[in-house]
Motif scaffolding. Structure first.
Motif, PDB file in Angstrom:
ATOM      1  N   ALA A   1       1.079   3.564  -0.406  1.00  0.00           N
ATOM      2  CA  ALA A   1      -0.073   3.005  -1.120  1.00  0.00           C
ATOM      3  C   ALA A   1      -0.401   1.597  -0.598  1.00  0.00           C
ATOM      4  N   LYS A   2       0.626   0.921  -0.045  1.00  0.00           N
ATOM      5  CA  LYS A   2       0.417  -0.447   0.464  1.00  0.00           C
ATOM      6  C   LYS A   2      -0.450  -0.467   1.738  1.00  0.00           C
ATOM      7  N   ALA A   3      -0.626   0.706   2.345  1.00  0.00           N
ATOM      8  CA  ALA A   3      -1.410   0.749   3.592  1.00  0.00           C
ATOM      9  C   ALA A   3      -2.902   0.865   3.312  1.00  0.00           C
ATOM     10  N   PHE A   4      -3.273   1.099   2.054  1.00  0.00           N
ATOM     11  CA  PHE A   4      -4.689   1.388   1.774  1.00  0.00           C
ATOM     12  C   PHE A   4      -5.327   0.329   0.868  1.00  0.00           C
TER      13      PHE A   4
ATOM     14  N   LEU B   1       9.303   0.114   7.778  1.00  0.00           N
ATOM     15  CA  LEU B   1       8.474  -0.329   6.644  1.00  0.00           C
ATOM     16  C   LEU B   1       7.108  -0.805   7.146  1.00  0.00           C
ATOM     17  N   ALA B   2       7.119  -1.521   8.271  1.00  0.00           N
ATOM     18  CA  ALA B   2       5.849  -2.017   8.828  1.00  0.00           C
ATOM     19  C   ALA B   2       4.932  -0.846   9.166  1.00  0.00           C
ATOM     20  N   ALA B   3       5.518   0.199   9.755  1.00  0.00           N
ATOM     21  CA  ALA B   3       4.689   1.366  10.124  1.00  0.00           C
ATOM     22  C   ALA B   3       4.155   2.063   8.879  1.00  0.00           C
ATOM     23  N   MET B   4       5.019   2.215   7.874  1.00  0.00           N
ATOM     24  CA  MET B   4       4.569   2.874   6.633  1.00  0.00           C
ATOM     25  C   MET B   4       3.416   2.117   5.993  1.00  0.00           C
ATOM     26  N   ARG B   5       3.415   0.789   6.206  1.00  0.00           N
ATOM     27  CA  ARG B   5       2.385  -0.041   5.573  1.00  0.00           C
ATOM     28  C   ARG B   5       1.137  -0.192   6.445  1.00  0.00           C
ATOM     29  N   MET B   6       1.167   0.304   7.691  1.00  0.00           N
ATOM     30  CA  MET B   6      -0.015   0.096   8.550  1.00  0.00           C
ATOM     31  C   MET B   6      -0.730   1.381   8.949  1.00  0.00           C
ATOM     32  N   VAL B   7      -0.014   2.524   8.899  1.00  0.00           N
ATOM     33  CA  VAL B   7      -0.663   3.759   9.361  1.00  0.00           C
ATOM     34  C   VAL B   7      -1.751   4.186   8.388  1.00  0.00           C
ATOM     35  N   ARG B   8      -2.927   4.438   8.909  1.00  0.00           N
ATOM     36  CA  ARG B   8      -4.017   5.027   8.126  1.00  0.00           C
ATOM     37  C   ARG B   8      -4.970   5.663   9.132  1.00  0.00           C
ATOM     38  N   PRO B   9      -5.795   6.593   8.683  1.00  0.00           N
ATOM     39  CA  PRO B   9      -6.713   7.231   9.630  1.00  0.00           C
ATOM     40  C   PRO B   9      -7.525   6.180  10.392  1.00  0.00           C
ATOM     41  N   GLY B  10      -7.624   6.383  11.699  1.00  0.00           N
ATOM     42  CA  GLY B  10      -8.396   5.452  12.542  1.00  0.00           C
ATOM     43  C   GLY B  10      -7.523   4.553  13.399  1.00  0.00           C
TER      44      GLY B  10
ATOM     45  N   LEU C   1      15.745   2.958   3.186  1.00  0.00           N
ATOM     46  CA  LEU C   1      14.314   3.133   3.466  1.00  0.00           C
ATOM     47  C   LEU C   1      13.803   4.172   2.472  1.00  0.00           C
ATOM     48  N   PRO C   2      12.570   4.044   1.971  1.00  0.00           N
ATOM     49  CA  PRO C   2      12.060   5.077   1.056  1.00  0.00           C
ATOM     50  C   PRO C   2      12.151   6.454   1.711  1.00  0.00           C
ATOM     51  N   LYS C   3      12.666   7.436   0.972  1.00  0.00           N
ATOM     52  CA  LYS C   3      12.703   8.785   1.560  1.00  0.00           C
ATOM     53  C   LYS C   3      12.338   9.893   0.580  1.00  0.00           C
ATOM     54  N   THR C   4      12.397   9.642  -0.743  1.00  0.00           N
ATOM     55  CA  THR C   4      11.898  10.695  -1.640  1.00  0.00           C
ATOM     56  C   THR C   4      10.370  10.681  -1.537  1.00  0.00           C
ATOM     57  N   VAL C   5       9.759  11.808  -1.912  1.00  0.00           N
ATOM     58  CA  VAL C   5       8.292  11.887  -1.863  1.00  0.00           C
ATOM     59  C   VAL C   5       7.676  10.746  -2.674  1.00  0.00           C
ATOM     60  N   ALA C   6       8.207  10.523  -3.882  1.00  0.00           N
ATOM     61  CA  ALA C   6       7.635   9.482  -4.746  1.00  0.00           C
ATOM     62  C   ALA C   6       7.761   8.103  -4.093  1.00  0.00           C
ATOM     63  N   ASP C   7       8.943   7.808  -3.565  1.00  0.00           N
ATOM     64  CA  ASP C   7       9.148   6.478  -2.964  1.00  0.00           C
ATOM     65  C   ASP C   7       8.286   6.287  -1.711  1.00  0.00           C
ATOM     66  N   VAL C   8       8.170   7.339  -0.913  1.00  0.00           N
ATOM     67  CA  VAL C   8       7.350   7.235   0.304  1.00  0.00           C
ATOM     68  C   VAL C   8       5.890   7.011  -0.091  1.00  0.00           C
ATOM     69  N   GLU C   9       5.424   7.752  -1.088  1.00  0.00           N
ATOM     70  CA  GLU C   9       4.012   7.599  -1.493  1.00  0.00           C
ATOM     71  C   GLU C   9       3.750   6.199  -2.077  1.00  0.00           C
ATOM     72  N   THR C  10       4.742   5.650  -2.783  1.00  0.00           N
ATOM     73  CA  THR C  10       4.583   4.289  -3.310  1.00  0.00           C
ATOM     74  C   THR C  10       4.437   3.299  -2.151  1.00  0.00           C
ATOM     75  N   GLU C  11       5.265   3.486  -1.136  1.00  0.00           N
ATOM     76  CA  GLU C  11       5.209   2.579   0.032  1.00  0.00           C
ATOM     77  C   GLU C  11       3.885   2.761   0.777  1.00  0.00           C
TER      78      GLU C  11
ATOM     79  N   PRO D   1       2.931  10.915   5.113  1.00  0.00           N
ATOM     80  CA  PRO D   1       1.577  11.441   5.317  1.00  0.00           C
ATOM     81  C   PRO D   1       0.677  10.385   5.937  1.00  0.00           C
ATOM     82  N   THR D   2      -0.268  10.825   6.775  1.00  0.00           N
ATOM     83  CA  THR D   2      -1.201   9.869   7.386  1.00  0.00           C
ATOM     84  C   THR D   2      -2.205   9.358   6.348  1.00  0.00           C
ATOM     85  N   GLY D   3      -2.396  10.152   5.285  1.00  0.00           N
ATOM     86  CA  GLY D   3      -3.195   9.696   4.150  1.00  0.00           C
ATOM     87  C   GLY D   3      -2.271   9.094   3.097  1.00  0.00           C
ATOM     88  N   LYS D   4      -2.794   8.986   1.846  1.00  0.00           N
ATOM     89  CA  LYS D   4      -1.976   8.347   0.807  1.00  0.00           C
ATOM     90  C   LYS D   4      -0.861   9.249   0.305  1.00  0.00           C
ATOM     91  N   LYS D   5      -1.144  10.566   0.270  1.00  0.00           N
ATOM     92  CA  LYS D   5      -0.213  11.500  -0.389  1.00  0.00           C
ATOM     93  C   LYS D   5       0.128  12.650   0.547  1.00  0.00           C
TER      94      LYS D   5
END
Ligand code: GLY
Ligand code: MN
Length: 463
Positions: free
Chosen positions: A460-463, A187-196, A448-458, A266-270
């Motif tokens: 969104a917290k990184a941006f 979860l921490a990684a899903m919430r911190m990964v973003r370009p850069g 852990l979120p694993k559907t596309v929708a759930d992963v994208e919701t999670e 995804p490394t981006g939002k979607k």
């Protein structure tokens, strides 16, 4: 540590299963990084830990199967050790704490083994995986290190596997702790990964979470934008937009039990459309595998059913063609899914792999040599109490694409022109941990979120 009774009972069962001779279990030693006193994190041998609970280096355990006598062998700290390492329980105290009544100094191990050999008693030992234990066994038994694996006791291996393969309620609690910490890492990684951000920053954060629980990692972190390399331990890249980030990591509790999960996002939002399509095929394979988990079902059959879901999906996208059963029998799906569906997990992330996959995962019978299937660590029918991972994936591995294309390998089932268009896609997998129950299976840890929708919701917290 579990209660004294747990370890007494485990050793009693082992002694009775092996039946005769002398069991010799070697603990691990400290392992130097760059000079003797600068050591890697100490990790006890998992079998030694299972039967003693003792996390201290340079110990051995001898169990006489006939008399039932048990001896913990090791040396007490001298004042020189205590000055640097602090006061420690004596070997006698450590032994009593887990119900072992006799102790002896390390320098007596040679004569204990020699007496057993002279008395024509079988000395049962395990295949050693560390050089120092290979040297110890060579000294004790006069067997060349190259011959030690062949001389190891199959009776002892099978007895240990039959015990460690079935997790008890108190072990499940400990494993679930490891899995829940592992969920927090993902979860921490899903919430911190973003370009850069760098892969190294992500790897450092998940390591911090594992270690903050007074535990550790259960294996080296895979945190990468190049998920097509199955065990990618390189963390030198900066994350860029438009890629998939694959994280495969796990926590180990202070008692040594492992968690092991993978997530891909995804490394981006979607997700892009292509990423979503491939990801959803891998996810359907994952769900298919979970739906089949039950006692009595051979894990190899679940693996093959998963391979069929991947083949069908890849056919629907034009990467594969032909009859699905024939393609899977030929191993054509292994272009995308070149590994096994999962593995046993417990005190080791790949539980008991040191004892031999054939014994742990195949009941002693031979494993397939086919590319893909040869990497399936577990094939045998499942039993209630097994703990295992489910981790199918889809990977576009440029070197494999080029090799098979040049050789025309499985050309009947593979559309190389289409596959080549995805050669820079990367790879994806989800991985979860399950307990086999009396009538099915139970997910360990929080989902852990694993559907596309759930992963994208999670995400969104990184941006
Ligand atoms: N999670 C690493 C592996 O299963 O090999
Ligand atoms: Mn795994």
């Amino acid at each position: 540590m579990f209660s004294k009774q747990t370890y007494i009972e485990r050793r009693k069962v082992l002694r009775e299963k092996v039946g005769s001779g002398v069991i010799l279990l070697l603990g691990n030693s400290e392992s130097p990084m760059n000079y003797a006193d600068n050591t890697y994190h100490f990790r006890q041998d998992s079998t030694f830990l299972y039967y003693t609970g003792i996390q201290h280096p340079e110990l051995a355990l001898v169990i006489d199967c006939e008399s039932g006598k048990e001896i913990l062998i090791g040396d007490n700290y001298t004042i020189d050790d205590i000055v640097w390492m602090g006061q420690q329980p004596t070997i006698e105290q450590r032994a009593l704490e887990v119900g072992i009544s006799s102790t002896a100094d390390t320098n007596t191990l040679g004569s204990i083994v020699l007496n057993a050999v002279k008395g024509e008693r079988r000395v049962h030992f395990l295949p050693p995986y560390r050089p120092d234990n290979k040297i110890k066994l060579m000294d004790l038994l006069k067997i060349h290190p190259m011959q030690l694996n062949n001389s190891a006791s199959v009776e002892l291996i099978m007895a240990i596997v039959s015990q460690r393969n079935i997790k008890t309620a108190e072990e499940i609690i400990e494993i679930e702790k490891a899995v829940n910490t592992t969920v927090e890492m993902h979860l921490a990684a899903m919430r911190m990964v973003r370009p850069g951000i760098t892969e190294a920053q992500v790897a450092a954060e998940v390591t911090r979470i594992a270690q903050a629980q007074n535990g550790n990692l259960s294996f080296p972190v895979i945190a990468t934008i190049n998920g097509q390399t199955l065990h990618n331990h390189y963390h030198g890249n900066t994350v860029v937009d438009g890629k998939l980030f694959l994280l495969d990591c796990g926590a180990e509790t202070s008692m040594g039990y492992a968690g092991d999960m993978s997530s891909t996002f995804p490394t981006g939002k979607k997700f892009t459309t292509e990423q979503k399509e491939i990801y959803n095929i891998a996810l359907s394979a994952h769900e298919k595998a979970i739906s089949m988990l039950a006692p009595g079902v051979a894990f190899k059959d679940i693996h093959l059913a998963t391979a069929k879901v991947i083949t069908e999906g890849m056919k629907s996208m034009g990467f594969m063609r032909g009859n699905t059963n024939d393609a899977v029998a030929a191993g054509a799906h292994a272009m995308f899914f070149p590994c096994g569906l999962g593995h046993m997990m417990g005190l080791d992330v790949h539980d008991m792999e040191d004892l031999g996959e054939v014994f742990v995962g195949y009941d002693g019978s031979e494993k397939s040599k086919q590319f893909g299937l040869k990497s399936l660590r577990l094939g045998r029918p499942l039993e209630a109490g097994n703990v295992l991972t489910i981790e199918p994936g889809i990977y576009f591995i440029p070197d494999l694409i080029d090799k098979w294309r040049a050789e025309g390998h499985n050309a009947e089932f593979l559309n190389f022109d289409k596959i080549d268009l995805y050669r820079n896609f990367g790879g994806c997998r989800n991985e979860e941990d399950f307990l086999i129950t009396s009538d099915g299976a139970r997910l360990l840890g929080k989902p852990l979120p694993k559907t596309v929708a759930d992963v994208e919701t999670e995400r969104a917290k990184a941006f």
